[in-house]
Motif scaffolding. Structure first.
Motif, PDB file in Angstrom:
ATOM      1  N   VAL A   1      46.822  38.709  13.504  1.00 32.82           N
ATOM      2  CA  VAL A   1      46.282  37.545  13.164  1.00 32.82           C
ATOM      3  C   VAL A   1      45.442  37.621  14.345  1.00 32.82           C
ATOM      4  CG1 VAL A   1      47.094  35.459  13.658  1.00 32.82           C
ATOM      5  CG2 VAL A   1      48.222  36.308  12.310  1.00 32.82           C
ATOM      6  N   PRO A   2      44.388  36.671  13.956  1.00 27.99           N
ATOM      7  CA  PRO A   2      43.083  36.384  15.095  1.00 27.99           C
ATOM      8  C   PRO A   2      43.532  35.652  16.025  1.00 27.99           C
ATOM      9  CG  PRO A   2      42.129  35.656  13.348  1.00 27.99           C
ATOM     10  CD  PRO A   2      43.600  36.077  12.655  1.00 27.99           C
ATOM     11  N   ILE A   3      43.546  36.358  17.622  1.00 29.86           N
ATOM     12  CA  ILE A   3      43.623  35.840  18.763  1.00 29.86           C
ATOM     13  C   ILE A   3      42.139  35.486  19.601  1.00 29.86           C
ATOM     14  CG2 ILE A   3      45.476  35.691  20.598  1.00 29.86           C
ATOM     15  CD1 ILE A   3      47.444  37.433  18.624  1.00 29.86           C
ATOM     16  N   LEU A   4      42.162  34.146  19.839  1.00 28.34           N
ATOM     17  CA  LEU A   4      41.416  34.540  21.201  1.00 28.34           C
ATOM     18  C   LEU A   4      41.659  33.824  22.659  1.00 28.34           C
ATOM     19  CD1 LEU A   4      38.565  34.171  22.066  1.00 28.34           C
ATOM     20  CD2 LEU A   4      38.495  31.752  21.022  1.00 28.34           C
ATOM     21  N   GLY A   5      41.364  35.054  23.908  1.00 27.90           N
ATOM     22  CA  GLY A   5      41.756  34.376  25.167  1.00 27.90           C
ATOM     23  C   GLY A   5      40.662  34.764  26.108  1.00 27.90           C
ATOM     24  N   GLU A   6      41.061  33.534  26.543  1.00 30.57           N
ATOM     25  CA  GLU A   6      39.978  33.587  27.804  1.00 30.57           C
ATOM     26  C   GLU A   6      40.474  33.432  28.968  1.00 30.57           C
ATOM     27  OE1 GLU A   6      36.789  30.118  25.666  1.00 30.57           O
ATOM     28  OE2 GLU A   6      37.977  29.640  27.093  1.00 30.57           O
TER      29      GLU A   6
ATOM     30  N   LEU B   1      26.361  36.065  27.556  1.00 30.45           N
ATOM     31  CA  LEU B   1      26.901  37.709  26.231  1.00 30.45           C
ATOM     32  C   LEU B   1      26.023  37.774  25.042  1.00 30.45           C
ATOM     33  CD1 LEU B   1      31.226  36.104  26.284  1.00 30.45           C
ATOM     34  CD2 LEU B   1      29.537  37.005  28.176  1.00 30.45           C
ATOM     35  N   ALA B   2      25.937  38.910  25.314  1.00 30.69           N
ATOM     36  CA  ALA B   2      25.306  38.975  23.415  1.00 30.69           C
ATOM     37  C   ALA B   2      25.866  40.437  22.760  1.00 30.69           C
ATOM     38  CB  ALA B   2      23.787  40.393  23.742  1.00 30.69           C
ATOM     39  N   ALA B   3      26.773  39.551  21.170  1.00 31.68           N
ATOM     40  CA  ALA B   3      27.168  40.322  20.791  1.00 31.68           C
ATOM     41  C   ALA B   3      26.438  41.568  19.715  1.00 31.68           C
ATOM     42  CB  ALA B   3      27.608  39.175  19.151  1.00 31.68           C
ATOM     43  N   GLN B   4      27.861  42.446  20.104  1.00 32.18           N
ATOM     44  CA  GLN B   4      27.256  43.863  19.925  1.00 32.18           C
ATOM     45  C   GLN B   4      28.025  44.062  18.595  1.00 32.18           C
ATOM     46  OE1 GLN B   4      25.148  46.007  21.504  1.00 32.18           O
ATOM     47  NE2 GLN B   4      25.077  43.652  21.996  1.00 32.18           N
ATOM     48  N   ARG B   5      28.854  43.761  17.693  1.00 32.98           N
ATOM     49  CA  ARG B   5      29.680  43.445  16.798  1.00 32.98           C
ATOM     50  C   ARG B   5      29.772  42.081  16.141  1.00 32.98           C
ATOM     51  NH1 ARG B   5      34.527  47.253  18.214  1.00 32.98           N
ATOM     52  NH2 ARG B   5      32.635  48.236  19.481  1.00 32.98           N
ATOM     53  N   ASP B   6      30.383  41.810  14.553  1.00 34.85           N
ATOM     54  CA  ASP B   6      30.552  40.530  14.630  1.00 34.85           C
ATOM     55  C   ASP B   6      32.119  40.297  15.118  1.00 34.85           C
ATOM     56  OD1 ASP B   6      28.916  40.195  12.846  1.00 34.85           O
ATOM     57  OD2 ASP B   6      29.891  40.800  10.581  1.00 34.85           O
ATOM     58  N   THR B   7      32.723  39.535  15.315  1.00 32.42           N
ATOM     59  CA  THR B   7      34.046  39.107  16.273  1.00 32.42           C
ATOM     60  C   THR B   7      34.659  37.625  16.213  1.00 32.42           C
ATOM     61  OG1 THR B   7      35.017  39.243  18.600  1.00 32.42           O
ATOM     62  CG2 THR B   7      32.387  38.522  18.353  1.00 32.42           C
ATOM     63  N   LEU B   8      35.045  36.938  16.905  1.00 29.45           N
ATOM     64  CA  LEU B   8      36.069  36.091  16.707  1.00 29.45           C
ATOM     65  C   LEU B   8      34.634  34.842  17.052  1.00 29.45           C
ATOM     66  CD1 LEU B   8      39.610  36.814  17.416  1.00 29.45           C
ATOM     67  CD2 LEU B   8      38.235  36.809  15.198  1.00 29.45           C
ATOM     68  N   THR B   9      33.979  35.024  18.004  1.00 34.79           N
ATOM     69  CA  THR B   9      33.679  33.876  18.504  1.00 34.79           C
ATOM     70  C   THR B   9      31.298  33.754  17.763  1.00 34.79           C
ATOM     71  OG1 THR B   9      33.438  34.787  21.075  1.00 34.79           O
ATOM     72  CG2 THR B   9      35.224  33.542  20.194  1.00 34.79           C
TER      73      THR B   9
ATOM     74  N   VAL C   1      40.357  49.465  32.187  1.00 34.22           N
ATOM     75  CA  VAL C   1      41.032  49.656  30.555  1.00 34.22           C
ATOM     76  C   VAL C   1      41.025  50.577  30.179  1.00 34.22           C
ATOM     77  CG1 VAL C   1      39.111  47.052  30.686  1.00 34.22           C
ATOM     78  CG2 VAL C   1      38.447  49.515  30.871  1.00 34.22           C
ATOM     79  N   ASP C   2      41.437  51.025  29.778  1.00 39.96           N
ATOM     80  CA  ASP C   2      41.822  52.455  29.045  1.00 39.96           C
ATOM     81  C   ASP C   2      40.490  53.358  28.395  1.00 39.96           C
ATOM     82  OD1 ASP C   2      45.100  52.215  28.893  1.00 39.96           O
ATOM     83  OD2 ASP C   2      45.145  52.004  26.807  1.00 39.96           O
ATOM     84  N   SER C   3      40.105  54.446  28.541  1.00 42.24           N
ATOM     85  CA  SER C   3      38.702  54.693  27.918  1.00 42.24           C
ATOM     86  C   SER C   3      38.271  55.013  27.243  1.00 42.24           C
ATOM     87  CB  SER C   3      38.880  56.224  28.741  1.00 42.24           C
ATOM     88  OG  SER C   3      40.430  57.340  27.746  1.00 42.24           O
ATOM     89  N   ASP C   4      39.539  54.730  26.031  1.00 41.63           N
ATOM     90  CA  ASP C   4      38.855  54.381  24.669  1.00 41.63           C
ATOM     91  C   ASP C   4      38.602  53.170  24.187  1.00 41.63           C
ATOM     92  OD1 ASP C   4      41.582  53.985  24.491  1.00 41.63           O
ATOM     93  OD2 ASP C   4      41.759  54.531  22.377  1.00 41.63           O
ATOM     94  N   ALA C   5      38.530  52.470  25.241  1.00 43.67           N
ATOM     95  CA  ALA C   5      38.685  50.620  24.621  1.00 43.67           C
ATOM     96  C   ALA C   5      37.348  50.149  24.010  1.00 43.67           C
ATOM     97  CB  ALA C   5      39.142  49.684  26.507  1.00 43.67           C
ATOM     98  N   GLU C   6      37.242  48.878  23.398  1.00 39.76           N
ATOM     99  CA  GLU C   6      36.101  48.664  22.701  1.00 39.76           C
ATOM    100  C   GLU C   6      35.686  47.275  23.347  1.00 39.76           C
ATOM    101  OE1 GLU C   6      37.205  49.210  18.515  1.00 39.76           O
ATOM    102  OE2 GLU C   6      36.618  51.121  18.321  1.00 39.76           O
ATOM    103  N   PHE C   7      34.565  47.253  23.077  1.00 40.10           N
ATOM    104  CA  PHE C   7      34.232  45.458  23.781  1.00 40.10           C
ATOM    105  C   PHE C   7      32.843  44.977  22.304  1.00 40.10           C
ATOM    106  CE2 PHE C   7      35.102  48.092  27.424  1.00 40.10           C
ATOM    107  CZ  PHE C   7      36.012  46.826  28.336  1.00 40.10           C
ATOM    108  N   ALA C   8      33.497  43.744  22.830  1.00 38.80           N
ATOM    109  CA  ALA C   8      32.000  42.701  21.984  1.00 38.80           C
ATOM    110  C   ALA C   8      31.273  42.699  21.988  1.00 38.80           C
ATOM    111  CB  ALA C   8      33.114  41.628  21.049  1.00 38.80           C
TER     112      ALA C   8
ATOM    113  N   LEU D   1      41.020  39.186  20.165  1.00 38.71           N
ATOM    114  CA  LEU D   1      38.912  39.746  21.262  1.00 38.71           C
ATOM    115  C   LEU D   1      39.588  38.874  22.413  1.00 38.71           C
ATOM    116  CD1 LEU D   1      36.191  39.881  21.891  1.00 38.71           C
ATOM    117  CD2 LEU D   1      36.091  36.830  21.255  1.00 38.71           C
ATOM    118  N   GLY D   2      39.894  39.634  23.627  1.00 45.11           N
ATOM    119  CA  GLY D   2      39.991  38.966  25.677  1.00 45.11           C
ATOM    120  C   GLY D   2      38.376  38.903  25.614  1.00 45.11           C
ATOM    121  N   THR D   3      38.159  37.921  26.654  1.00 45.77           N
ATOM    122  CA  THR D   3      37.270  38.098  27.638  1.00 45.77           C
ATOM    123  C   THR D   3      37.532  36.611  28.508  1.00 45.77           C
ATOM    124  OG1 THR D   3      34.614  36.631  27.298  1.00 45.77           O
ATOM    125  CG2 THR D   3      36.374  35.276  26.507  1.00 45.77           C
ATOM    126  N   TYR D   4      36.622  37.531  29.869  1.00 40.43           N
ATOM    127  CA  TYR D   4      36.540  36.628  31.265  1.00 40.43           C
ATOM    128  C   TYR D   4      35.952  35.003  30.762  1.00 40.43           C
ATOM    129  CZ  TYR D   4      39.297  39.444  34.419  1.00 40.43           C
ATOM    130  OH  TYR D   4      40.190  39.922  35.058  1.00 40.43           O
TER     131      TYR D   4
END
Length: 438
Positions: free
Chosen positions: A309-314, A357-365, A384-391, A413-416
């Motif tokens: 399920v798509p979840i967006l957290g700010e 922000l510049a999107a490096q991949r397709d994401t929720l926003t 964050v974990d060493s293998d964490a991925e960012f959008a 997707l979680g963003t500040y």
């Protein structure tokens, strides 16, 4: 709808009190007030809504652009719009109070601290007025409200010293009870520490209502029409309680115009509503960490995230999506565990700025290659974990870590970064939900 901007000489001069006092005086005279706030703040608008029972419009040139800002202004209702400024009148490179006044072509009423001055109050106001012309700013400083001003000789001295081109619009008396308590991120929220009706009456007694009406003028119209995107067959669950209280009214309006919206309270609800997607706005999860640790709704959220399920957290929503939250006193609380990161609270803010922000991949926003403008202000940091991925990569601002933002896992997707709907972010979110439920 006529309007004016209540600008300050500096932060802490009492712009929120002045806005509430002027608005109370107007409404007592039968004039409906539409509140608004220059800048990206969530807290001052909560006081506006508490007093005027009408959502406050967020007006920010960086978040919305000039046309978007004007469209958002004209969605308001009322006889006069009172726009509370941010910081000092000319402060801020992303969207100062002066920039908002210019974008709307509205006059500025300057709030000046008169607690230790008389003729000097007039000199200060005249300096702010003349600086506009010297700096090439297309704004009119039209009048003055004397904050923390006694009556009698004190008031007379200020009024008599003002030149004719600066209208004296009244005073707000001094008093320790006319203060709103502070905490990290700003003032306490309106429903927590709103001024009483008696306090507002005291603050508004010496506001010159007819003079305020004479100063207010119509705002500039947007160049483009206010066309809302089409309704889609999607259901969005929006977190809404004391821990998640930082959502722009325009965001909820846009979501409701495009989808079926249902709200839930993570601090108390046993489960998450049936939905196609979830929006977790910012707020104060650190103040309610114990309740969130035992939240059935957050447990349910983790299961839904795993199911795709798509979840967006700010900001605060980002924090609740992480594995653990550690407060400044060392207490540790388990969060939903959706995103591979731990949260540490600090005594000092870790970031405060308009961001891009510049999107490096397709994401929720956003789609890959698109840019989104927003705002960050937080007292927490993430490990964050060493293998964490960012959008996102940061064009401006700090983000989560190493100039990146948009921590991703599953379809979460979680963003500040706090985003405004004029950026297009929430339209993108709805389209993703429709594609997923499709």
């Amino acid at each position: 709808m006529n309007g004016l901007v209540l600008g300050g000489t500096n932060s802490g001069v009492g712009k929120t009190i002045a806005t509430l006092a002027v608005g109370t005086a107007l409404e007592d005279a039968g004039i409906a007030v539409q509140p608004a706030k220059a800048g990206p703040d969530f807290i001052d608008p909560s006081h506006h809504e508490q007093v005027f029972d009408r959502p406050s419009r967020t007006l920010d040139c960086w978040l919305e652009g000039t046309d978007g800002l004007r469209r958002n202004y004209h969605r308001g209702e009322g006889d006069i719009c009172l726009v509370e400024g941010v910081m000092g009148l000319y402060d801020g490179d992303g969207s100062s109070t002066a920039m908002v006044a210019e974008a709307l072509d509205l006059p500025v009423v300057l709030v000046v601290d008169a607690s230790a001055g008389m003729e000097s109050v007039a000199a200060t106001a005249l300096g702010f007025q003349r600086y506009a012309a010297e700096a090439g700013r297309d704004i009119e400083v039209a009048g003055v409200i004397a904050q923390r001003c006694h009556g009698g000789r004190h008031e007379d001295g200020i009024r008599e010293a003002l030149p004719n081109e600066l209208a004296y619009l009244g005073r707000i008396p001094p008093g320790g009870d006319l203060e709103i308590p502070d905490r990290h991120l700003g003032l306490e929220m309106g429903e927590e520490a709103g001024l009483t009706a008696d306090q507002l009456q005291t603050a508004s007694e010496h506001i010159h209502v007819e003079a305020i009406q004479e100063v207010a003028t119509p705002a500039a119209e947007p160049a483009t029409t206010d066309e809302q995107p089409a309704q889609r067959d999607a259901r969005v669950a929006v977190a809404q309680d004391e821990a998640f209280c930082f959502a722009y009214p325009a965001t909820i309006e846009r979501l409701r115009s495009r989808a079926d919206v249902v709200t839930f309270a993570p601090t108390t609800d046993a489960e998450l509503p049936i939905c196609d997607g979830v929006y977790l706005p910012g707020g104060y999860p650190e103040l309610y960490a114990e309740s969130l640790e035992s939240s059935g709704a957050l447990d349910d959220l983790a299961d839904r995230a795993t199911a795709g399920v798509p979840i967006l957290g700010e900001c605060g929503g980002l924090m609740a999506l992480c594995e653990q939250l550690r407060t400044t006193d060392g207490a540790e609380y388990e969060m939903s565990g959706v995103l591979p990161a731990e949260v540490q609270m600090h005594d000092r803010y870790q970031a405060l700025d308009h961001v891009e922000l510049a999107a490096q991949r397709d994401t929720l926003t956003a789609c890959r290659g698109e840019h989104r403008r927003g705002h960050e202000f937080h007292y927490s940091s993430l490990t964050v974990d060493s293998d964490a991925e960012f959008a996102f990569e940061m064009v401006r601002g700090d983000g989560i870590t190493e100039e990146q933002d948009g921590l991703t896992e599953h379809k979460t997707l979680g963003t500040y970064c706090h985003l405004h709907p004029e950026s297009g972010a929430f339209d993108s979110f709805i389209e993703v939900l429709c594609d997923e439920s499709g």
